[in-house]
Write a protein that holds these residues in place. Structure first.
Motif, short mmCIF file in Angstrom:
data_model
loop_
_atom_site.label_atom_id
_atom_site.label_comp_id
_atom_site.label_asym_id
_atom_site.label_seq_id
_atom_site.Cartn_x
_atom_site.Cartn_y
_atom_site.Cartn_z
N MET A 1 0.84 -1.18 0.00
CA MET A 1 0.00 0.00 0.00
C MET A 1 0.89 1.25 0.00
N ALA A 2 0.61 2.14 -0.93
CA ALA A 2 1.41 3.36 -1.07
C ALA A 2 1.08 4.36 0.04
N ARG A 3 2.07 5.09 0.43
CA ARG A 3 1.88 6.16 1.41
C ARG A 3 1.51 7.43 0.66
N VAL A 4 0.46 8.12 1.09
CA VAL A 4 -0.01 9.34 0.43
C VAL A 4 0.44 10.54 1.26
N GLU A 5 1.13 11.47 0.61
CA GLU A 5 1.68 12.65 1.28
C GLU A 5 1.29 13.90 0.50
N LEU A 6 1.25 15.02 1.20
CA LEU A 6 1.03 16.31 0.56
C LEU A 6 2.31 17.13 0.64
N ALA A 7 2.75 17.64 -0.51
CA ALA A 7 3.90 18.54 -0.54
C ALA A 7 3.49 19.86 0.13
N ARG A 8 4.47 20.58 0.62
CA ARG A 8 4.18 21.88 1.26
C ARG A 8 3.39 22.80 0.34
N ALA A 9 3.72 22.79 -0.93
CA ALA A 9 3.01 23.64 -1.90
C ALA A 9 1.54 23.26 -1.99
N ALA A 10 1.24 21.97 -1.92
CA ALA A 10 -0.15 21.51 -1.98
C ALA A 10 -0.92 21.96 -0.73
N VAL A 11 -0.27 21.90 0.42
CA VAL A 11 -0.90 22.37 1.66
C VAL A 11 -1.19 23.87 1.55
N ALA A 12 -0.25 24.62 1.02
CA ALA A 12 -0.44 26.06 0.84
C ALA A 12 -1.58 26.33 -0.15
N ASP A 13 -1.62 25.55 -1.23
CA ASP A 13 -2.71 25.69 -2.20
C ASP A 13 -4.06 25.45 -1.54
N LEU A 14 -4.14 24.39 -0.75
CA LEU A 14 -5.39 24.07 -0.07
C LEU A 14 -5.79 25.17 0.90
N ASP A 15 -4.84 25.66 1.67
CA ASP A 15 -5.14 26.76 2.59
C ASP A 15 -5.68 27.97 1.84
N SER A 75 9.78 4.23 -4.01
CA SER A 75 9.56 4.44 -2.57
C SER A 75 8.11 4.16 -2.17
N ASP A 76 7.28 3.76 -3.15
CA ASP A 76 5.88 3.44 -2.92
C ASP A 76 5.16 4.60 -2.23
N ARG A 77 5.34 5.81 -2.80
CA ARG A 77 4.72 7.01 -2.25
C ARG A 77 3.94 7.75 -3.33
N VAL A 78 2.81 8.28 -2.93
CA VAL A 78 2.03 9.18 -3.75
C VAL A 78 2.21 10.57 -3.14
N ILE A 79 2.65 11.51 -3.94
CA ILE A 79 2.91 12.86 -3.43
C ILE A 79 2.01 13.84 -4.19
N VAL A 80 1.10 14.46 -3.45
CA VAL A 80 0.24 15.48 -4.03
C VAL A 80 1.07 16.75 -4.11
N VAL A 81 1.25 17.26 -5.32
CA VAL A 81 2.14 18.40 -5.52
C VAL A 81 1.42 19.73 -5.59
N THR A 82 0.15 19.71 -5.99
CA THR A 82 -0.63 20.94 -6.07
C THR A 82 -2.11 20.60 -6.00
#
Length: 95
Positions: A1-15, A75-82
């Protein structure tokens, strides 16, 4: 199972989207729920092209919300970039 992460830029976009679109208090939870399937199915979203080649997207809790990500298979990671509003002229294209 892949680990899902949010990049700092994606967190800023969401905010920013929460603030500018007056989104509800549970927006972060809704986004988290939208991202859950990527843990099991990291290639779920369609691939983007052109300058976004190598990236994929899924829709967020609202049809206008694009969650753009990359799957790092080694690395079995999903990275939300924006996270973007698809209705804007500056939104990701190449779908």
């Amino acid at each position: 199972m892949a680990r899902v992460e949010l990049a700092r830029a994606a967190v800023a976009d969401l905010d920013r989207l929460i603030r500018t679109h007056s989104l509800p208090r549970d927006t972060r939870q809704r986004v988290r729920e939208s991202l859950e399937p990527l843990g099991r199915f990291p290639r779920l979203g369609p691939e983007l092209s052109d300058r976004w080649e190598g990236f994929r997207f899924i829709l967020g809790p609202w049809r206008w919300m694009l969650l753009v990500y990359v799957f790092d298979e080694p690395s079995d990671r999903v990275i939300v970039v924006t996270i973007q509003d698809a209705r804007t002229s500056s939104a990701v294209s190449g779908m």
